[in-house]
Enzyme design. Sequence first.
Site, short mmCIF file in Angstrom:
data_model
loop_
_atom_site.label_atom_id
_atom_site.label_comp_id
_atom_site.label_asym_id
_atom_site.label_seq_id
_atom_site.Cartn_x
_atom_site.Cartn_y
_atom_site.Cartn_z
N ALA A 71 27.14 56.35 -1.73
CA ALA A 71 26.45 56.90 -0.57
C ALA A 71 27.41 57.04 0.60
CB ALA A 71 25.28 55.99 -0.16
N GLU A 104 23.81 57.90 -13.69
CA GLU A 104 22.64 58.78 -13.66
C GLU A 104 22.54 59.43 -12.29
OE1 GLU A 104 21.92 55.48 -14.64
OE2 GLU A 104 21.73 55.85 -16.79
N ASN A 109 20.07 66.83 -7.30
CA ASN A 109 21.06 66.34 -6.32
C ASN A 109 22.39 67.10 -6.46
OD1 ASN A 109 22.63 64.90 -4.55
ND2 ASN A 109 21.96 62.89 -5.25
N TYR A 116 30.61 64.58 -8.79
CA TYR A 116 30.95 64.00 -10.09
C TYR A 116 31.68 65.01 -10.98
CZ TYR A 116 27.48 60.59 -8.51
OH TYR A 116 26.78 59.68 -7.77
#
Length: 145
Positions: A71, A104, A109, A116
């Site tokens: 985050a 996950e 998102n 990623y």
Amino acid sequence: MTVVRGMRYDDLDQITEIEKECFSLPWSKDSFERELQNDLAYYQCAEENGKIMGYMGMWRVLDECHVTNVAVLPEYRKMGIGSMLIEKMVEICKCSEIQAMTLEVRESNAPAIGLYEKYGFVSAGKRPRYYMKPVEDAIIMWKKI
Ligand SMILES: CC(C)(COP(=O)(O)OP(=O)(O)OC[C@H]1O[C@@H](n2cnc3c(N)ncnc32)[C@H](O)[C@@H]1OP(=O)(O)O)[C@@H](O)C(=O)NCCC(=O)NCCS
């Protein structure tokens, strides 16, 4: 200058505020305290002059690392902080004989999936209705180290 370093107990008030800003079901301060006591958990944060802008965590499970959370505070996004955190975790994996990383992510998102994919994670299936608030499928991603 922004540094990426190991998370400490005195970071946890800031970390739990970031959790509340970033997730609909934020982890509590107690959860993070337990994580810092867990020898198989690795937590890093991005800090500049005492201000924590983001963090990332993962658990070692045999020769794999499972990412638990990533985050960055909204006002510091798109500035390369998420990338710095992933790069540090990949470096830790490379030094620890880890063969793969997995995670996950909510299928909606796009920023996280983009992050990623930039670091070589690829989609390997879905977990239906994995998330709550709102209910949503998770995409499972893997990266070979
Ligand atoms: C996902 C998150 C950690 C990215 O952090 P960040 O510091 O903004 O990431 P970076 O600036 O390092 O961006 C790295 C890459 O991510 C992707 N990315 C970041 N924001 C994006 C966006 N809004 N849309 C699409 N791709 C995005 C891009 O590929 C970007 O590479 P580029 O800058 O070369 O285009 C951040 O958006 C966040 O905290 N989101 C809320 C919490 C969350 O969803 N965590 C993931 C849970 S699985």
